[in-house]
Each structure stands twice: as C-alpha cells, then as structure tokens.
Scaffold this motif. Structure first.
Motif, short mmCIF file in Angstrom:
data_model
loop_
_atom_site.label_atom_id
_atom_site.label_comp_id
_atom_site.label_asym_id
_atom_site.label_seq_id
_atom_site.Cartn_x
_atom_site.Cartn_y
_atom_site.Cartn_z
N ASP A 124 0.82 -1.20 0.00
CA ASP A 124 0.00 0.00 0.00
C ASP A 124 0.86 1.26 0.00
OD1 ASP A 124 -2.35 -1.50 0.07
OD2 ASP A 124 -2.44 -1.46 2.26
N LEU A 125 1.91 1.25 0.81
CA LEU A 125 2.78 2.42 0.88
C LEU A 125 3.48 2.67 -0.46
CD1 LEU A 125 4.30 1.85 4.44
CD2 LEU A 125 2.63 3.58 3.77
N ILE A 126 3.87 1.60 -1.13
CA ILE A 126 4.50 1.74 -2.44
C ILE A 126 3.51 2.33 -3.45
CG2 ILE A 126 5.42 0.43 -4.40
CD1 ILE A 126 6.73 -1.43 -2.23
N ALA A 127 2.26 1.89 -3.38
CA ALA A 127 1.23 2.42 -4.28
C ALA A 127 0.98 3.91 -4.00
CB ALA A 127 -0.06 1.62 -4.15
N TYR A 128 0.88 4.28 -2.72
CA TYR A 128 0.69 5.69 -2.36
C TYR A 128 1.86 6.54 -2.83
CZ TYR A 128 -3.00 3.95 0.76
OH TYR A 128 -4.11 3.34 1.26
N ARG A 129 3.04 5.98 -2.65
CA ARG A 129 4.25 6.69 -3.08
C ARG A 129 4.22 6.96 -4.57
NH1 ARG A 129 10.40 4.89 -1.79
NH2 ARG A 129 11.42 6.37 -3.19
N ALA A 130 3.85 5.96 -5.34
CA ALA A 130 3.78 6.12 -6.79
C ALA A 130 2.76 7.19 -7.18
CB ALA A 130 3.45 4.79 -7.45
N ALA A 131 1.63 7.20 -6.50
CA ALA A 131 0.60 8.20 -6.80
C ALA A 131 1.08 9.61 -6.46
CB ALA A 131 -0.68 7.87 -6.02
N VAL A 132 1.75 9.77 -5.34
CA VAL A 132 2.24 11.08 -4.93
C VAL A 132 3.36 11.53 -5.87
CG1 VAL A 132 3.47 12.32 -3.11
CG2 VAL A 132 1.54 10.85 -2.53
N GLU A 133 4.23 10.61 -6.26
CA GLU A 133 5.35 10.97 -7.13
C GLU A 133 4.89 11.54 -8.46
OE1 GLU A 133 7.89 7.52 -7.42
OE2 GLU A 133 8.98 8.06 -5.59
N LYS A 134 3.73 11.15 -8.92
CA LYS A 134 3.20 11.67 -10.19
C LYS A 134 2.99 13.18 -10.13
CE LYS A 134 0.84 7.44 -11.53
NZ LYS A 134 -0.45 6.79 -11.76
N GLU A 135 2.81 13.70 -8.92
CA GLU A 135 2.52 15.12 -8.73
C GLU A 135 3.76 15.93 -8.34
OE1 GLU A 135 -0.51 16.20 -9.54
OE2 GLU A 135 -1.06 14.12 -9.95
N LEU A 136 4.90 15.27 -8.17
CA LEU A 136 6.11 15.96 -7.69
C LEU A 136 7.14 16.11 -8.81
CD1 LEU A 136 6.63 14.13 -4.28
CD2 LEU A 136 5.59 16.36 -4.66
N SER A 137 8.01 17.09 -8.63
CA SER A 137 9.13 17.27 -9.55
C SER A 137 10.19 16.21 -9.25
CB SER A 137 9.74 18.66 -9.40
OG SER A 137 10.37 18.77 -8.12
N LEU A 138 11.08 16.00 -10.20
CA LEU A 138 12.18 15.04 -9.99
C LEU A 138 13.05 15.47 -8.80
CD1 LEU A 138 13.23 14.22 -13.65
CD2 LEU A 138 11.89 12.81 -12.08
N LYS A 139 13.24 16.76 -8.66
CA LYS A 139 14.04 17.28 -7.54
C LYS A 139 13.35 16.96 -6.21
CE LYS A 139 16.13 21.46 -5.69
NZ LYS A 139 16.32 22.90 -5.84
N ALA A 140 12.05 17.17 -6.13
CA ALA A 140 11.30 16.88 -4.90
C ALA A 140 11.33 15.39 -4.58
CB ALA A 140 9.87 17.38 -5.02
N ILE A 141 11.21 14.57 -5.59
CA ILE A 141 11.26 13.11 -5.40
C ILE A 141 12.63 12.71 -4.86
CG2 ILE A 141 11.25 10.87 -6.57
CD1 ILE A 141 9.12 12.12 -8.48
N ALA A 142 13.69 13.25 -5.45
CA ALA A 142 15.05 12.92 -5.00
C ALA A 142 15.26 13.35 -3.55
CB ALA A 142 16.08 13.59 -5.91
N GLU A 143 14.76 14.52 -3.20
CA GLU A 143 14.90 15.01 -1.82
C GLU A 143 14.12 14.12 -0.84
OE1 GLU A 143 13.86 18.98 0.76
OE2 GLU A 143 14.37 19.23 -1.35
#
Length: 106
Positions: A61-80
């Motif tokens: 579930d956490l992996i799925a939530y992470r994937a959904a949130v990452e769709k809305e973030l910049s690459l820089k925000a994801i890396a941070e």
C-alpha cells in the motif's frame, strides 16, 4: 544520568535526528552495564514492533501511495524525499539494532 546523559557525555549526541555512529556506540556501551526501566523498555519494544508490523503488512500500500504522490512531484522533490526516507530508515535501523540487542526486562 541514564542512557541519554551517557550518550552525550562526550558531546555531540544531543540531537535525536542523528543516532548512527558515535551516539549508537555510546548507547551500546551504556547498555553493556545498564538496563532501561521496564516500562520504558516496553515502549521502545512496542515502537519497534509497530514499525515492523507496518512494513510487513502495508509495504504494498505504501508503495502504491508513493507512486501516486510521485506523479505530482518534480524530480528534484522526489530525490529530496528519497534522501530523507533513506536517512530516516538508516537512523531507525541503528536504534533498532541497539535496543533489540539488550536483554528483556525481568
């Protein structure tokens, strides 16, 4: 004085955001001859059990939530965010290593 006083005895272990390394070594040396009060030890063990439970039962579930949130973030925000996640997991594992090695309270 207890474990926290012992950990900060040489300075540098007064920030709970950094445990791995010197602070971990000082905590281990404290527990070589001391024990936590039973009630505190139980809280620590329950915290470790809760963390393990979440990882064991909700990782997908956490992996799925992470994937959904990452769709809305910049690459820089994801890396941070990944950097922060790695640090939190590493620090928790150091704490878990120390507190899992001490004998259970009688």
């Amino acid at each position: 004085e207890g474990v926290f006083g012992h950990m900060n005895g040489g300075g540098g272990c007064d920030d709970v955001s950094v445990f791995c390394g010197e602070c971990q070594s000082r905590a281990e040396s404290y527990f070589a001859g001391n024990q936590l009060p039973c009630c505190v030890e139980e809280v620590v063990r329950k915290g470790i059990e809760a963390y393990n439970y979440v990882i064991d039962n909700y990782s997908d579930d956490l992996i799925a939530y992470r994937a959904a949130v990452e769709k809305e973030l910049s690459l820089k925000a994801i890396a941070e965010a990944e950097k922060i996640e790695d640090r939190i997991v590493a620090e928790f594992n150091c704490v878990k290593e120390v507190y899992s090695a001490i004998p259970e309270c009688a």
